[in-house]
Scaffold this motif. Structure first.
Motif, PDB file in Angstrom:
ATOM      1  N   GLU A 154       0.568  -1.151  -0.008  1.00 44.68           N
ATOM      2  CA  GLU A 154      -0.118  -0.067  -0.063  1.00 44.68           C
ATOM      3  C   GLU A 154       0.814   1.279  -0.005  1.00 44.68           C
ATOM      4  O   GLU A 154       2.103   1.090   0.494  1.00 44.68           O
ATOM      5  N   ILE A 155       0.234   2.353  -0.543  1.00 45.22           N
ATOM      6  CA  ILE A 155       1.026   3.497  -0.526  1.00 45.22           C
ATOM      7  C   ILE A 155       0.209   4.497   0.115  1.00 45.22           C
ATOM      8  O   ILE A 155      -1.235   4.498  -0.058  1.00 45.22           O
ATOM      9  N   ARG A 156       0.659   5.492   0.808  1.00 38.34           N
ATOM     10  CA  ARG A 156       0.048   6.689   1.347  1.00 38.34           C
ATOM     11  C   ARG A 156       0.188   7.820   0.261  1.00 38.34           C
ATOM     12  O   ARG A 156       1.571   8.294   0.240  1.00 38.34           O
ATOM     13  N   ALA A 157      -0.529   8.631  -0.153  1.00 35.60           N
ATOM     14  CA  ALA A 157      -0.267   9.798  -0.925  1.00 35.60           C
ATOM     15  C   ALA A 157      -1.262  11.026  -0.887  1.00 35.60           C
ATOM     16  O   ALA A 157      -2.275  10.600  -0.347  1.00 35.60           O
ATOM     17  N   SER A 158      -0.798  12.106  -1.192  1.00 35.97           N
ATOM     18  CA  SER A 158      -1.524  13.340  -1.374  1.00 35.97           C
ATOM     19  C   SER A 158      -1.792  13.839  -2.827  1.00 35.97           C
ATOM     20  O   SER A 158      -0.712  13.639  -3.497  1.00 35.97           O
ATOM     21  N   HIS A 159      -2.815  14.178  -3.070  1.00 33.95           N
ATOM     22  CA  HIS A 159      -2.957  14.893  -4.442  1.00 33.95           C
ATOM     23  C   HIS A 159      -3.526  16.240  -4.512  1.00 33.95           C
ATOM     24  O   HIS A 159      -4.080  16.771  -3.485  1.00 33.95           O
ATOM     25  N   ILE A 160      -3.237  16.837  -5.744  1.00 33.91           N
ATOM     26  CA  ILE A 160      -3.708  18.314  -6.025  1.00 33.91           C
ATOM     27  C   ILE A 160      -4.436  17.911  -7.297  1.00 33.91           C
ATOM     28  O   ILE A 160      -3.773  17.793  -8.312  1.00 33.91           O
ATOM     29  N   LEU A 161      -5.706  18.140  -7.492  1.00 38.36           N
ATOM     30  CA  LEU A 161      -6.409  17.958  -8.704  1.00 38.36           C
ATOM     31  C   LEU A 161      -6.812  19.312  -9.548  1.00 38.36           C
ATOM     32  O   LEU A 161      -7.450  19.984  -8.888  1.00 38.36           O
ATOM     33  N   VAL A 162      -6.224  19.359 -10.765  1.00 33.91           N
ATOM     34  CA  VAL A 162      -6.525  20.634 -11.225  1.00 33.91           C
ATOM     35  C   VAL A 162      -7.092  20.030 -12.761  1.00 33.91           C
ATOM     36  O   VAL A 162      -7.156  19.115 -13.127  1.00 33.91           O
ATOM     37  N   GLU A 163      -7.579  21.393 -13.577  1.00 35.64           N
ATOM     38  CA  GLU A 163      -8.316  20.905 -14.744  1.00 35.64           C
ATOM     39  C   GLU A 163      -7.460  21.013 -15.976  1.00 35.64           C
ATOM     40  O   GLU A 163      -7.647  20.351 -17.018  1.00 35.64           O
ATOM     41  N   THR A 164      -6.319  21.670 -15.868  1.00 37.26           N
ATOM     42  CA  THR A 164      -5.219  21.520 -17.166  1.00 37.26           C
ATOM     43  C   THR A 164      -3.851  21.279 -16.769  1.00 37.26           C
ATOM     44  O   THR A 164      -3.409  21.414 -15.459  1.00 37.26           O
ATOM     45  N   GLU A 165      -3.224  20.818 -17.784  1.00 33.24           N
ATOM     46  CA  GLU A 165      -1.689  20.472 -17.743  1.00 33.24           C
ATOM     47  C   GLU A 165      -1.087  21.970 -17.220  1.00 33.24           C
ATOM     48  O   GLU A 165      -0.108  21.638 -16.432  1.00 33.24           O
ATOM     49  N   GLU A 166      -1.289  23.190 -17.761  1.00 31.80           N
ATOM     50  CA  GLU A 166      -0.709  24.268 -17.397  1.00 31.80           C
ATOM     51  C   GLU A 166      -0.721  24.527 -16.054  1.00 31.80           C
ATOM     52  O   GLU A 166       0.097  25.157 -15.376  1.00 31.80           O
ATOM     53  N   GLU A 167      -1.929  24.431 -15.475  1.00 29.55           N
ATOM     54  CA  GLU A 167      -2.280  24.616 -13.761  1.00 29.55           C
ATOM     55  C   GLU A 167      -1.403  23.735 -13.178  1.00 29.55           C
ATOM     56  O   GLU A 167      -0.909  24.070 -11.991  1.00 29.55           O
ATOM     57  N   ALA A 168      -1.219  22.425 -13.561  1.00 30.69           N
ATOM     58  CA  ALA A 168      -0.477  21.380 -12.727  1.00 30.69           C
ATOM     59  C   ALA A 168       0.902  21.732 -13.055  1.00 30.69           C
ATOM     60  O   ALA A 168       1.408  21.612 -11.775  1.00 30.69           O
ATOM     61  N   GLN A 169       1.508  22.172 -13.905  1.00 28.61           N
ATOM     62  CA  GLN A 169       2.821  22.706 -14.210  1.00 28.61           C
ATOM     63  C   GLN A 169       2.964  24.086 -13.125  1.00 28.61           C
ATOM     64  O   GLN A 169       3.927  23.962 -12.497  1.00 28.61           O
ATOM     65  N   ALA A 170       2.247  24.887 -13.163  1.00 27.49           N
ATOM     66  CA  ALA A 170       2.142  25.937 -12.230  1.00 27.49           C
ATOM     67  C   ALA A 170       2.197  25.665 -10.718  1.00 27.49           C
ATOM     68  O   ALA A 170       3.019  26.246  -9.960  1.00 27.49           O
ATOM     69  N   VAL A 171       1.413  24.815 -10.247  1.00 25.89           N
ATOM     70  CA  VAL A 171       1.084  24.322  -8.987  1.00 25.89           C
ATOM     71  C   VAL A 171       2.608  23.534  -8.495  1.00 25.89           C
ATOM     72  O   VAL A 171       3.159  23.854  -7.406  1.00 25.89           O
ATOM     73  N   LYS A 172       3.051  22.697  -9.455  1.00 32.96           N
ATOM     74  CA  LYS A 172       4.291  22.048  -9.171  1.00 32.96           C
ATOM     75  C   LYS A 172       5.528  22.926  -9.108  1.00 32.96           C
ATOM     76  O   LYS A 172       6.288  22.770  -8.187  1.00 32.96           O
ATOM     77  N   ALA A 173       5.343  24.240  -9.830  1.00 27.40           N
ATOM     78  CA  ALA A 173       6.547  24.947  -9.679  1.00 27.40           C
ATOM     79  C   ALA A 173       6.581  25.538  -8.309  1.00 27.40           C
ATOM     80  O   ALA A 173       7.633  25.901  -7.552  1.00 27.40           O
ATOM     81  N   GLY A 177       9.240  25.214  -5.175  1.00 27.54           N
ATOM     82  CA  GLY A 177       9.931  26.659  -4.820  1.00 27.54           C
ATOM     83  C   GLY A 177       9.577  26.792  -3.176  1.00 27.54           C
ATOM     84  O   GLY A 177      10.186  27.626  -2.636  1.00 27.54           O
ATOM     85  N   GLY A 178       9.074  25.512  -2.643  1.00 24.84           N
ATOM     86  CA  GLY A 178       9.024  25.454  -1.181  1.00 24.84           C
ATOM     87  C   GLY A 178       7.513  25.820  -0.599  1.00 24.84           C
ATOM     88  O   GLY A 178       7.429  25.901   0.627  1.00 24.84           O
ATOM     89  N   ALA A 179       6.627  25.864  -1.332  1.00 24.81           N
ATOM     90  CA  ALA A 179       5.000  25.972  -0.991  1.00 24.81           C
ATOM     91  C   ALA A 179       4.702  24.686  -0.172  1.00 24.81           C
ATOM     92  O   ALA A 179       5.257  23.842  -0.445  1.00 24.81           O
ATOM     93  N   ASP A 180       4.017  25.078   0.779  1.00 22.35           N
ATOM     94  CA  ASP A 180       3.373  23.903   1.711  1.00 22.35           C
ATOM     95  C   ASP A 180       2.442  23.216   0.679  1.00 22.35           C
ATOM     96  O   ASP A 180       1.323  23.615   0.250  1.00 22.35           O
ATOM     97  N   PHE A 181       2.407  21.760   0.413  1.00 22.74           N
ATOM     98  CA  PHE A 181       1.663  20.895  -0.354  1.00 22.74           C
ATOM     99  C   PHE A 181       0.320  21.047   0.197  1.00 22.74           C
ATOM    100  O   PHE A 181      -0.993  21.028  -0.582  1.00 22.74           O
ATOM    101  N   ALA A 182      -0.127  21.002   1.729  1.00 26.41           N
ATOM    102  CA  ALA A 182      -1.249  20.750   2.244  1.00 26.41           C
ATOM    103  C   ALA A 182      -2.064  22.011   2.005  1.00 26.41           C
ATOM    104  O   ALA A 182      -3.436  22.159   1.904  1.00 26.41           O
ATOM    105  N   GLU A 183      -1.202  23.143   2.220  1.00 21.91           N
ATOM    106  CA  GLU A 183      -2.025  24.358   2.021  1.00 21.91           C
ATOM    107  C   GLU A 183      -2.366  24.681   0.382  1.00 21.91           C
ATOM    108  O   GLU A 183      -3.528  25.357   0.180  1.00 21.91           O
ATOM    109  N   LEU A 184      -1.555  24.296  -0.458  1.00 19.17           N
ATOM    110  CA  LEU A 184      -1.779  24.501  -2.024  1.00 19.17           C
ATOM    111  C   LEU A 184      -3.032  23.510  -2.264  1.00 19.17           C
ATOM    112  O   LEU A 184      -3.888  24.184  -3.009  1.00 19.17           O
ATOM    113  N   ALA A 185      -3.110  22.641  -1.905  1.00 18.14           N
ATOM    114  CA  ALA A 185      -4.205  21.539  -1.938  1.00 18.14           C
ATOM    115  C   ALA A 185      -5.521  22.140  -1.545  1.00 18.14           C
ATOM    116  O   ALA A 185      -6.742  22.174  -2.192  1.00 18.14           O
ATOM    117  N   LYS A 186      -5.686  22.869  -0.359  1.00 10.33           N
ATOM    118  CA  LYS A 186      -6.863  23.446   0.008  1.00 10.33           C
ATOM    119  C   LYS A 186      -7.167  24.457  -0.930  1.00 10.33           C
ATOM    120  O   LYS A 186      -8.300  24.841  -1.337  1.00 10.33           O
TER     121      LYS A 186
END
Length: 226
Positions: A154-173, A177-186
């Motif tokens: 089993e694996i435990r993972a967190s995700h951020i679901l967006v509508e486009t590839e561009e949005e995904a790349q922007a969030v990944k950047a 850059g040090g942003a908090d994953f949980a806060e960005l997901a919210k």
């Protein structure tokens, strides 16, 4: 339509779950009432008298069975006095109930039948069923279960679901850059469940859509992004 691959994943940990089945002997032992003094003395011996009613050693034993959980919470030397007080109160209250004619009602008759069935069930379990479960049989059952059990990764993972590839790349950047994953997901995720920071908990293979599952299990170290 939302592309299921437009997700940012963060690996948490991999785990192999091995279930443990309690041995049948242990379960039978827990179901057996605790040993009481009524088993070591004359069950008809009178302990106390309330009016014309007597309290016997057998009564103490029956009360100990019914109140096993309460007795377990108190020192052993206090248990007998506690049971005697309970039984005296029971005798006083039952005498008052008889004086009111409550033992002549239909509901009392039905309750008596229920209590009789319960007492017979308990006696049969203690005297017949529990005694029939040997340590060897319990061990054999446990060993058979372990032999048939197949561990599952089993694996435990967190995700951020967006509508486009561009949005995904922007969030990944932002994450790189040090942003908090949980806060960005919210803030960024369109998954209603992301109010908990995008945490999906533990899941095994076959529980998620295939592209997402493959991406999740391809992650290596905890904290890695995909």
């Amino acid at each position: 339509m939302i592309n299921p691959t437009m997700r940012l994943l963060r690996a948490a940990s991999l785990a192999t779950l091995i279930a443990a089945m309690p041995a049948l002997g242990a379960m039978a032992q827990e179901a057996t009432p605790p040993t009481t003094e009524a088993q070591a003395v004359d069950p008809a011996a009178v302990v106390a008298t309330v009016g014309d009613q007597v309290i016997t050693e057998a009564d103490l034993g029956f009360a100990a069975e019914d109140m096993a959980q309460d007795l377990a919470q108190m020192p052993e030397q206090e248990r007998r006095a506690f049971l005697v007080r309970i039984l005296i109160d029971m005798k006083v209250m039952s005498q008052a109930a008889r004086a009111e004619g409550m033992d002549q009602t239909k509901i009392f008759e039905l309750r008596q039948k229920y209590l009789e069935e319960r007492a017979l069930r308990r006696a049969y379990f203690n005297d017949v069923i529990a005694g029939a479960v040997t340590e060897e049989a319990a061990r054999a059952e446990y060993d058979d279960f372990v032999a048939q059990f197949q561990p599952q990764d089993e694996i435990r993972a967190s995700h951020i679901l967006v509508e486009t590839e561009e949005e995904a790349q922007a969030v990944k950047a932002e994450l790189e850059g040090g942003a908090d994953f949980a806060e960005l997901a919210k803030v960024k995720s369109i998954d209603p469940g992301s109010v908990n920071g995008g945490d999906l908990g533990f899941f095994g293979r076959g529980m998620m859509v295939q592209p997402f599952e493959e991406a999740a299990f391809a992650l290596g170290e905890a904290g890695e992004l995909s």
